[in-house]
Design an enzyme around this catalytic site. Structure first.
Site, PDB file in Angstrom:
ATOM      1  N   HIS A 279      -8.266  -9.042   4.710  1.00  0.00           N
ATOM      2  CA  HIS A 279      -7.444  -8.109   3.945  1.00  0.00           C
ATOM      3  C   HIS A 279      -7.311  -6.745   4.627  1.00  0.00           C
ATOM      4  O   HIS A 279      -6.720  -5.832   4.060  1.00  0.00           O
ATOM      5  CB  HIS A 279      -8.030  -7.937   2.552  1.00  0.00           C
TER       6      HIS A 279
ATOM      7  N   ASP B 289     -14.447  -6.245  -2.144  1.00  0.00           N
ATOM      8  CA  ASP B 289     -14.029  -7.397  -1.343  1.00  0.00           C
ATOM      9  C   ASP B 289     -13.878  -6.960   0.109  1.00  0.00           C
ATOM     10  O   ASP B 289     -12.849  -6.424   0.511  1.00  0.00           O
ATOM     11  CB  ASP B 289     -12.706  -7.960  -1.870  1.00  0.00           C
TER      12      ASP B 289
ATOM     13  N   ILE C 291      -3.579 -10.071   4.237  1.00  0.00           N
ATOM     14  CA  ILE C 291      -2.991 -10.525   2.981  1.00  0.00           C
ATOM     15  C   ILE C 291      -3.666  -9.850   1.793  1.00  0.00           C
ATOM     16  O   ILE C 291      -4.760  -9.287   1.908  1.00  0.00           O
ATOM     17  CB  ILE C 291      -3.094 -12.063   2.850  1.00  0.00           C
TER      18      ILE C 291
ATOM     19  N   GLY D  56      -6.710 -12.347  -3.696  1.00  0.00           N
ATOM     20  CA  GLY D  56      -6.295 -13.145  -4.842  1.00  0.00           C
ATOM     21  C   GLY D  56      -6.625 -12.469  -6.164  1.00  0.00           C
ATOM     22  O   GLY D  56      -5.828 -12.496  -7.114  1.00  0.00           O
TER      23      GLY D  56
END
Length: 282
Positions: free
Chosen positions: A192, A187, A207, A210
Site C-alpha cells: 500500500h 496496516d 493499492i 481492503g
C-alpha cells in the site's frame, strides 16, 4: 502442507490497545472524511471537542498482526487473499479508551487441490475497564495455495445476484493519498506504499487497503440511504476486485426487507470491487 492442529491451536493471547482522539481522527481521515473541510457531517468524526468515532475503527484495534506467516502453520503466505470481512458493532466506541482483543480460528475448510482453503478468524474487542463488548468481527482468508489437505469441504459460495434495479446509488471519490494515510492506523503492508513492491506483485501502483474500502462502504452506503454512519450495527462484504487510490466507487444498494437493512455492491466503472454487501443500523 498446512498444519490444521497448529492453526486451530494458535495462541493469540489477549492484546491490549489504548487509543486517543488523535488516533480515531487519523482513521477517519484515512477513510476519506474531510475532503470538504467545511462538511459538518464529516467534521463530527474529526473534531476532538465533540468527537464521534466511526464504528469500523474497531476492526483495526488489537490486531493480531501477521500471525498467519508463522512457519509452523505451513500456510503459503504469498498466495493468501483477504477474501471477506464482517463485523457486528454493539456499542459506540468512545473518543479514547483502552480495549482488549481476543482472537480464535473458528473455521478452516477445504476447497480442494488447486482451489485453496478458507479460514475464518473471529475477534472480539472489549473495553478494558467495563468489559463492554464493542465489536465481534469475522475475517475470511482465502489460502489459495493450501487446498487439498483433506479437511471439511467449504460451503458453497452464495452469489449476490439482484434481479431488480438498485433502490439507491451513491459515489465516493477515493483520495490519491488514502492508502498512505490509512496505513497509519496499523496496516504496514508495503503493498500500500511502495511502488516497486506493488509492481512485483503485478500492480501498476500501490493499492488501497481492503479494510479501507470496507470502511468507505459503511459511510457511503449509510449516507446514500439517509442513515448515520455512526449507527452502523452490522457491515459485511466480499473483496472482489482491486481499488486504487484516486478511484471513484459507485455503490448500488437494495433494500433488504428481511433484515430492515440493505444489500450492496460497489463498482469502478463496470468492474465489481465489493460484492455481497450487507449493512444494518441501530
Amino acid at each position: 502442507m498446512i498444519d490444521t492442529a497448529a492453526i486451530f491451536g494458535y495462541d493469540f493471547g489477549t492484546r491490549e490497545h489504548a487509543y486517543v482522539e488523535r488516533d480515531a481522527i487519523l482513521y477517519a481521515l484515512g477513510v476519506g472524511l474531510g475532503a470538504d473541510p467545511c462538511d459538518r457531517a464529516d467534521l463530527r468524526f474529526l473534531d476532538e471537542r465533540t468527537l464521534g468515532v466511526l464504528p469500523t475503527y474497531a476492526v483495526t484495534l488489537c490486531s493480531p498482526g501477521m500471525w498467519i506467516r508463522e512457519p509452523a502453520l505451513g500456510v503459503d503466505f504469498g498466495k493468501l487473499v483477504h477474501f471477506a470481512q464482517s463485523a457486528e458493532f454493539f456499542a459506540p466506541l468512545p473518543p479514547k479508551a483502552s480495549v482488549l482483543g481476543e482472537a480464535k480460528v473458528i473455521s478452516l475448510t477445504d476447497r480442494g487441490e488447486g482451489r485453496g482453503a478458507v479460514l475464518v478468524l473471529e475477534r472480539t474487542i472489549r473495553d478494558r475497564a467495563s468489559d463492554a463488548l464493542y465489536c465481534r468481527l469475522h475475517q475470511t482468508l482465502l489460502l489459495r495455495g493450501d487446498g487439498g489437505f483433506g479437511g471439511e469441504p467449504a460451503a458453497r459460495d452464495e452469489k449476490f445476484d439482484p434481479q431488480s434495479p438498485p433502490d439507491a446509488t451513491g459515489t465516493f471519490a477515493v483520495s490519491s493519498r488514502a492508502a498512505l494515510i490509512y496505513r497509519l492506523s496499523g496496516d504496514w503492508n508495503p503493498l500500500h506504499l511502495d511502488p516497486d513492491f506493488a509492481a512485483k506483485a503485478g500492480f501498476t501502483q500501490p493499492i488501497l487497503q481492503g479494510l479501507c474500502s470496507y470502511a468507505i462502504a459503511g459511510v457511503a452506503v449509510s449516507r446514500a440511504m439517509g442513515r448515520d454512519p455512526a449507527d452502523v450495527a452490522k457491515l459485511a462484504c466480499k473483496f472482489s476486485g482491486i481499488v486504487l487510490p484516486g478511484d471513484t466507487l459507485t455503490f448500488e444498494i437494495w433494500n433488504d426487507a428481511a433484515t430492515g437493512g440493505s444489500r450492496f455492491r460497489a463498482l469502478i466503472g463496470d468492474r465489481k470491487v465489493l460484492d455481497g454487501g450487507e449493512i444494518s443500523w441501530k
